[in-house]
Design a protein around this motif. Sequence first.
Motif, PDB file in Angstrom:
ATOM      1  N   ALA A 181      23.786 -20.761 -74.895  1.00  0.00           N
ATOM      2  CA  ALA A 181      23.408 -20.526 -73.496  1.00  0.00           C
ATOM      3  C   ALA A 181      24.139 -19.277 -73.024  1.00  0.00           C
ATOM      4  O   ALA A 181      25.273 -19.350 -72.550  1.00  0.00           O
ATOM      5  CB  ALA A 181      23.758 -21.731 -72.625  1.00  0.00           C
ATOM      6  N   SER A 182      23.496 -18.135 -73.190  1.00  0.00           N
ATOM      7  CA  SER A 182      24.179 -16.860 -72.982  1.00  0.00           C
ATOM      8  C   SER A 182      24.701 -16.690 -71.566  1.00  0.00           C
ATOM      9  O   SER A 182      25.651 -15.936 -71.340  1.00  0.00           O
ATOM     10  CB  SER A 182      23.239 -15.703 -73.322  1.00  0.00           C
ATOM     11  N   GLU A 183      24.082 -17.389 -70.606  1.00  0.00           N
ATOM     12  CA  GLU A 183      24.508 -17.238 -69.219  1.00  0.00           C
ATOM     13  C   GLU A 183      25.410 -18.376 -68.755  1.00  0.00           C
ATOM     14  O   GLU A 183      25.697 -18.504 -67.567  1.00  0.00           O
ATOM     15  CB  GLU A 183      23.276 -17.155 -68.316  1.00  0.00           C
ATOM     16  N   ALA A 184      25.861 -19.210 -69.683  1.00  0.00           N
ATOM     17  CA  ALA A 184      26.709 -20.342 -69.311  1.00  0.00           C
ATOM     18  C   ALA A 184      28.040 -19.852 -68.749  1.00  0.00           C
ATOM     19  O   ALA A 184      28.624 -18.878 -69.234  1.00  0.00           O
ATOM     20  CB  ALA A 184      26.960 -21.221 -70.532  1.00  0.00           C
ATOM     21  N   THR A 185      28.504 -20.549 -67.716  1.00  0.00           N
ATOM     22  CA  THR A 185      29.795 -20.205 -67.120  1.00  0.00           C
ATOM     23  C   THR A 185      30.873 -21.213 -67.485  1.00  0.00           C
ATOM     24  O   THR A 185      32.035 -21.018 -67.139  1.00  0.00           O
ATOM     25  CB  THR A 185      29.673 -20.147 -65.587  1.00  0.00           C
ATOM     26  N   MET A 186      30.512 -22.279 -68.192  1.00  0.00           N
ATOM     27  CA  MET A 186      31.489 -23.298 -68.539  1.00  0.00           C
ATOM     28  C   MET A 186      32.421 -22.785 -69.638  1.00  0.00           C
ATOM     29  O   MET A 186      32.036 -21.943 -70.450  1.00  0.00           O
ATOM     30  CB  MET A 186      30.791 -24.574 -68.997  1.00  0.00           C
ATOM     31  N   PRO A 187      33.642 -23.279 -69.663  1.00  0.00           N
ATOM     32  CA  PRO A 187      34.579 -22.866 -70.717  1.00  0.00           C
ATOM     33  C   PRO A 187      34.294 -23.615 -72.018  1.00  0.00           C
ATOM     34  O   PRO A 187      33.554 -24.596 -72.039  1.00  0.00           O
ATOM     35  CB  PRO A 187      35.935 -23.273 -70.143  1.00  0.00           C
ATOM     36  N   ALA A 188      34.886 -23.133 -73.103  1.00  0.00           N
ATOM     37  CA  ALA A 188      34.806 -23.846 -74.378  1.00  0.00           C
ATOM     38  C   ALA A 188      35.778 -25.018 -74.360  1.00  0.00           C
ATOM     39  O   ALA A 188      36.864 -24.929 -73.785  1.00  0.00           O
ATOM     40  CB  ALA A 188      35.141 -22.902 -75.523  1.00  0.00           C
ATOM     41  N   TYR A 189      35.376 -26.128 -74.970  1.00  0.00           N
ATOM     42  CA  TYR A 189      36.219 -27.322 -75.039  1.00  0.00           C
ATOM     43  C   TYR A 189      36.605 -27.588 -76.500  1.00  0.00           C
ATOM     44  O   TYR A 189      36.324 -28.642 -77.058  1.00  0.00           O
ATOM     45  CB  TYR A 189      35.470 -28.523 -74.453  1.00  0.00           C
ATOM     46  N   ARG A 190      37.260 -26.615 -77.111  1.00  0.00           N
ATOM     47  CA  ARG A 190      37.576 -26.720 -78.533  1.00  0.00           C
ATOM     48  C   ARG A 190      38.653 -27.760 -78.819  1.00  0.00           C
ATOM     49  O   ARG A 190      38.824 -28.154 -79.973  1.00  0.00           O
ATOM     50  CB  ARG A 190      37.981 -25.356 -79.075  1.00  0.00           C
ATOM     51  N   SER A 191      39.347 -28.189 -77.787  1.00  0.00           N
ATOM     52  CA  SER A 191      40.329 -29.261 -78.001  1.00  0.00           C
ATOM     53  C   SER A 191      39.647 -30.579 -78.362  1.00  0.00           C
ATOM     54  O   SER A 191      40.311 -31.500 -78.858  1.00  0.00           O
ATOM     55  CB  SER A 191      41.175 -29.452 -76.738  1.00  0.00           C
ATOM     56  N   LEU A 192      38.342 -30.684 -78.124  1.00  0.00           N
ATOM     57  CA  LEU A 192      37.605 -31.891 -78.479  1.00  0.00           C
ATOM     58  C   LEU A 192      37.106 -31.855 -79.921  1.00  0.00           C
ATOM     59  O   LEU A 192      36.406 -32.766 -80.363  1.00  0.00           O
ATOM     60  CB  LEU A 192      36.406 -32.070 -77.536  1.00  0.00           C
ATOM     61  N   PHE A 193      37.457 -30.803 -80.668  1.00  0.00           N
ATOM     62  CA  PHE A 193      37.051 -30.652 -82.059  1.00  0.00           C
ATOM     63  C   PHE A 193      38.292 -30.507 -82.942  1.00  0.00           C
ATOM     64  O   PHE A 193      39.369 -30.147 -82.463  1.00  0.00           O
ATOM     65  CB  PHE A 193      36.179 -29.408 -82.243  1.00  0.00           C
ATOM     66  N   THR A 194      38.110 -30.759 -84.218  1.00  0.00           N
ATOM     67  CA  THR A 194      39.150 -30.491 -85.210  1.00  0.00           C
ATOM     68  C   THR A 194      38.567 -29.581 -86.290  1.00  0.00           C
ATOM     69  O   THR A 194      37.395 -29.710 -86.652  1.00  0.00           O
ATOM     70  CB  THR A 194      39.676 -31.784 -85.852  1.00  0.00           C
ATOM     71  N   ASP A 195      39.388 -28.667 -86.781  1.00  0.00           N
ATOM     72  CA  ASP A 195      38.924 -27.753 -87.824  1.00  0.00           C
ATOM     73  C   ASP A 195      38.646 -28.523 -89.106  1.00  0.00           C
ATOM     74  O   ASP A 195      39.387 -29.440 -89.482  1.00  0.00           O
ATOM     75  CB  ASP A 195      39.969 -26.674 -88.101  1.00  0.00           C
ATOM     76  N   HIS A 196      37.570 -28.130 -89.791  1.00  0.00           N
ATOM     77  CA  HIS A 196      37.233 -28.781 -91.056  1.00  0.00           C
ATOM     78  C   HIS A 196      38.165 -28.262 -92.148  1.00  0.00           C
ATOM     79  O   HIS A 196      38.367 -27.043 -92.262  1.00  0.00           O
ATOM     80  CB  HIS A 196      35.779 -28.491 -91.432  1.00  0.00           C
ATOM     81  N   PRO A 197      38.735 -29.132 -92.967  1.00  0.00           N
ATOM     82  CA  PRO A 197      39.683 -28.668 -93.997  1.00  0.00           C
ATOM     83  C   PRO A 197      39.048 -27.751 -95.039  1.00  0.00           C
ATOM     84  O   PRO A 197      39.759 -26.985 -95.698  1.00  0.00           O
ATOM     85  CB  PRO A 197      40.174 -29.976 -94.627  1.00  0.00           C
ATOM     86  N   LEU A 198      37.742 -27.810 -95.222  1.00  0.00           N
ATOM     87  CA  LEU A 198      37.073 -26.980 -96.218  1.00  0.00           C
ATOM     88  C   LEU A 198      36.350 -25.787 -95.594  1.00  0.00           C
ATOM     89  O   LEU A 198      35.563 -25.127 -96.271  1.00  0.00           O
ATOM     90  CB  LEU A 198      36.061 -27.813 -97.017  1.00  0.00           C
ATOM     91  N   ALA A 199      36.620 -25.502 -94.332  1.00  0.00           N
ATOM     92  CA  ALA A 199      35.872 -24.452 -93.629  1.00  0.00           C
ATOM     93  C   ALA A 199      35.976 -23.108 -94.344  1.00  0.00           C
ATOM     94  O   ALA A 199      34.975 -22.423 -94.552  1.00  0.00           O
ATOM     95  CB  ALA A 199      36.371 -24.332 -92.197  1.00  0.00           C
ATOM     96  N   LYS A 200      37.176 -22.716 -94.755  1.00  0.00           N
ATOM     97  CA  LYS A 200      37.351 -21.415 -95.402  1.00  0.00           C
ATOM     98  C   LYS A 200      36.704 -21.391 -96.778  1.00  0.00           C
ATOM     99  O   LYS A 200      36.097 -20.385 -97.173  1.00  0.00           O
ATOM    100  CB  LYS A 200      38.840 -21.080 -95.498  1.00  0.00           C
ATOM    101  N   ASP A 201      36.814 -22.484 -97.514  1.00  0.00           N
ATOM    102  CA  ASP A 201      36.198 -22.537 -98.844  1.00  0.00           C
ATOM    103  C   ASP A 201      34.678 -22.448 -98.741  1.00  0.00           C
ATOM    104  O   ASP A 201      34.026 -21.748 -99.539  1.00  0.00           O
ATOM    105  CB  ASP A 201      36.589 -23.837 -99.559  1.00  0.00           C
ATOM    106  N   VAL A 202      34.101 -23.159 -97.792  1.00  0.00           N
ATOM    107  CA  VAL A 202      32.647 -23.126 -97.613  1.00  0.00           C
ATOM    108  C   VAL A 202      32.204 -21.721 -97.220  1.00  0.00           C
ATOM    109  O   VAL A 202      31.226 -21.187 -97.764  1.00  0.00           O
ATOM    110  CB  VAL A 202      32.207 -24.151 -96.545  1.00  0.00           C
ATOM    111  N   ALA A 203      32.921 -21.100 -96.287  1.00  0.00           N
ATOM    112  CA  ALA A 203      32.552 -19.758 -95.830  1.00  0.00           C
ATOM    113  C   ALA A 203      32.603 -18.757 -96.980  1.00  0.00           C
ATOM    114  O   ALA A 203      31.714 -17.905 -97.126  1.00  0.00           O
ATOM    115  CB  ALA A 203      33.469 -19.315 -94.696  1.00  0.00           C
TER     116      ALA A 203
END
Length: 502
Positions: free
Chosen positions: A93-115
Amino acid sequence: MTSMRQARYVLISLWVASAFVVAQGPAGNDANNAAGRAVYATQACWQCHRQQKDGAFPRLVGTRRAGPVLDQTRVLRSREWRKALLFAPRTVASEATMPAYRSLFTDHPLAKDVAAFVAQYDTADESAHQDGIVTRAEYERQGAADWVVQRTRLDTTKDGVVSGADGAPTESAALRAMLEYLDRVARKPRLRVKPPAMPNENPVAMIARGQTLYTMHCAGCHGARGDGNGPAAMFFPRHPPRNFLRGLFKFRSTGAGEPPTDQDLFRTIRVGAGGSMPAWPQLTTPEIWDLVAFVKSHHPAYLPDELIVTGPDTSLRFVQGTEAEPVEVDDAAGATLKGGRLVKRAGAWWWRGKRIEKTVTRDGYTFTLGRPVYDWMAELGPTALRLPKRPPLPSDPEAKRLGKLVYDELRCASCHGDAGQGDGPSAATTRDSLGRVILPADYTTGVWKGGDQLEDIVRTLMTGISGTPMPSYEASLKQTASVAPELAPWVLARYIQSQSEK
């Protein structure tokens, strides 16, 4: 002191308001929703969002009501879409004014390997560019032989391929509780649309306007180039965004192998397609037509079949050839163009492994698609199949009873299950055209792909869904033994539709 009193007042107001949200809640929700409602309150979602369209609940101090009403988001915006919004709002939503709520997520342990794996093995094939997906064929084509080992380690979504979705951030228990709470709040509005005729306008201008709209609303999922590899695509493992460059559209009223009609594309944008593709009721009719024109400009079936090349040596004109002879060249001496053979495959022009799009200059040569863009609207437009005429239907209970007979006769339960929950005995083995695991539709959710009206469901039954195991049942529905063939598609559609009403 005055500012201190004001700050104290605001804090007390917020605390009281949060407590009110936790304690109350929309009618029909019980104590089981307390955890999700508490997250909704503590994250202060109530400051901008209202939960119900009718009425002002919750009536809170300082509520600005700036955000969308949340009681319809289950159909208009899927859970996956909402997760992408919460993690990175402006990707979807390019015009969204809401902030990101990244505290509600956890990083995936394999994120770098997958990328790293996707970056190394996702090849730029001639039909789709790099689409963020590594299939077994794509991996082994590069000489690697340990696909099973790599897939077992990296394919966390268990869909048979390795993609960004396998390393996507995971939702926390708090986020899961809040999304479940909002699902219970949500209603199931039915979106009705009868697409008008495409306007007779200059398509070049429509495509230009459509590109602006596409960048704002679509590129976050479908990618800037239309290859389905946008930054938010990782949040949609079950329903990856459509790769327009492959020329394969699921929802259409045309025959097998044909592109969709203009009205098909309009309908899909307006009402969405369930899963990850949301509805866009806020777009105007002219805006949707501009988007349709832009999407069509990516489709191989609509690309011009002439290419003018000018350069330091000569001017060449290329025209479409056969599959065996991809290119017919007026001046054979210039066919190599400094060592790079120009070919046409999958409906697009390629030179040195790169796709030629509209007008581009490379190594001193200028490539221009020579056929007027507007020709594809008039000359290459596909024709919709004629759907069976809707007959007078029996009473609703009888229609559903007859529909169940057709459902059983056609063995729909083998994929969709006896209760329509997408859990039939074959569900675990279904794959799409790329070899990815694809789950049959769960009718009980009330989220419909291609539209929720009887006509929409009949259209899907008659045409099938391209790229999936869902075939066309046009021939089978004309030969039903349990119900008269003229009734069969309509009572079957009514039975399927009724599964979401229980």
